[in-house]
Design a protein around this motif. Structure first.
Motif, short mmCIF file in Angstrom:
data_model
loop_
_atom_site.label_atom_id
_atom_site.label_comp_id
_atom_site.label_asym_id
_atom_site.label_seq_id
_atom_site.Cartn_x
_atom_site.Cartn_y
_atom_site.Cartn_z
N PRO A 71 -6.14 4.74 -8.88
CA PRO A 71 -7.23 3.61 -8.16
C PRO A 71 -6.92 2.38 -8.38
N PHE A 72 -6.71 1.35 -7.58
CA PHE A 72 -6.57 0.11 -7.78
C PHE A 72 -7.66 -0.45 -8.51
N ASP A 73 -9.02 -0.25 -8.21
CA ASP A 73 -10.14 -0.78 -8.98
C ASP A 73 -9.98 -0.33 -10.56
N ARG A 74 -9.43 0.76 -10.91
CA ARG A 74 -9.32 1.17 -12.16
C ARG A 74 -8.38 0.16 -12.90
N CYS B 258 -0.66 7.71 -0.48
CA CYS B 258 -1.39 8.78 -1.60
C CYS B 258 -1.77 9.96 -0.87
N ASN C 213 -3.62 3.47 -1.26
CA ASN C 213 -4.13 2.65 -2.43
C ASN C 213 -3.19 1.63 -2.43
N GLN D 193 1.00 6.04 -7.93
CA GLN D 193 0.11 5.52 -6.86
C GLN D 193 -1.34 6.19 -6.64
N GLU D 194 -1.52 7.22 -7.35
CA GLU D 194 -2.66 7.82 -7.36
C GLU D 194 -3.68 7.15 -8.19
N SER E 193 0.80 -1.17 0.11
CA SER E 193 0.05 0.01 0.04
C SER E 193 0.99 1.34 -0.09
#
Length: 174
Positions: free
Chosen positions: A67-70, A17, A32, A64-65, A14
């Protein structure tokens, strides 16, 4: 690498962010997930491995900015709702707990994780006043306590070996 016998290891971690100045004073967790892919071979030295991991972390931090979901949506991995997308092992390193000046009030950090995890393995290493402390949360469907204890003893022994001889090859670490 030795347990999985795979030359490519994918680990999640992680990132805080809080790059944007407007985020610095925000209260609460703002993090994130990052995905780190590392190639391991027996003839690789520990020093070379550290250089590779440093490159991967530096590169991942540049994004790092995002989003993991994206990232998951864009990569479209095979869907398996019983598993975390992109990685099964999470590693976290936390520095010393920050001190808060609250004008004479006392504040302390309370760990709210009650031991449930969504990863196969989750290793969190924290710097403390007297050294380092680690906690492991694991999937009991895949691992049992004696195996996890043995793995952690192996990890501590391997770390001790590479600290004393960082140029040694990974397949020579005892």
């Amino acid at each position: 690498h030795r347990y999985s016998r795979q030359e490519e290891i994918v680990v999640g971690t992680s990132a805080p962010c809080r790059i944007q100045p407007r985020m610095e004073r925000l209260v609460g967790p703002v993090a994130n997930l990052l995905v780190l892919r590392t190639r391991l071979k027996g003839d690789l030295s520990f020093t070379s491995l550290l250089e590779q991991v440093n490159e991967r972390v530096t590169e991942a931090l540049r994004y790092q900015e995002m989003p993991f979901d994206r990232l998951v949506r864009d990569l479209k991995p095979d869907k398996d709702m019983s598993r975390t997308a992109l990685f099964d092992v999470l590693f976290q390193y936390e520095g010393p707990e920050p001190t808060l000046d609250m004008g004479g009030c006392e504040a302390k950090v309370i760990d709210t994780n009650v031991g449930y995890g969504k990863y196969d393995l989750h290793l969190c290493v924290r710097r403390t006043a007297d050294g380092m402390r680690g906690d492991v949360v694991y999937n009991a469907d895949l691992y049992d306590a004696p195996l996890i204890e043995r793995m952690m003893r192996h990890l501590v022994a391997a770390l001790g070996a590479v600290v004393s001889a960082p140029a040694q090859r990974l397949d020579e670490v005892g």
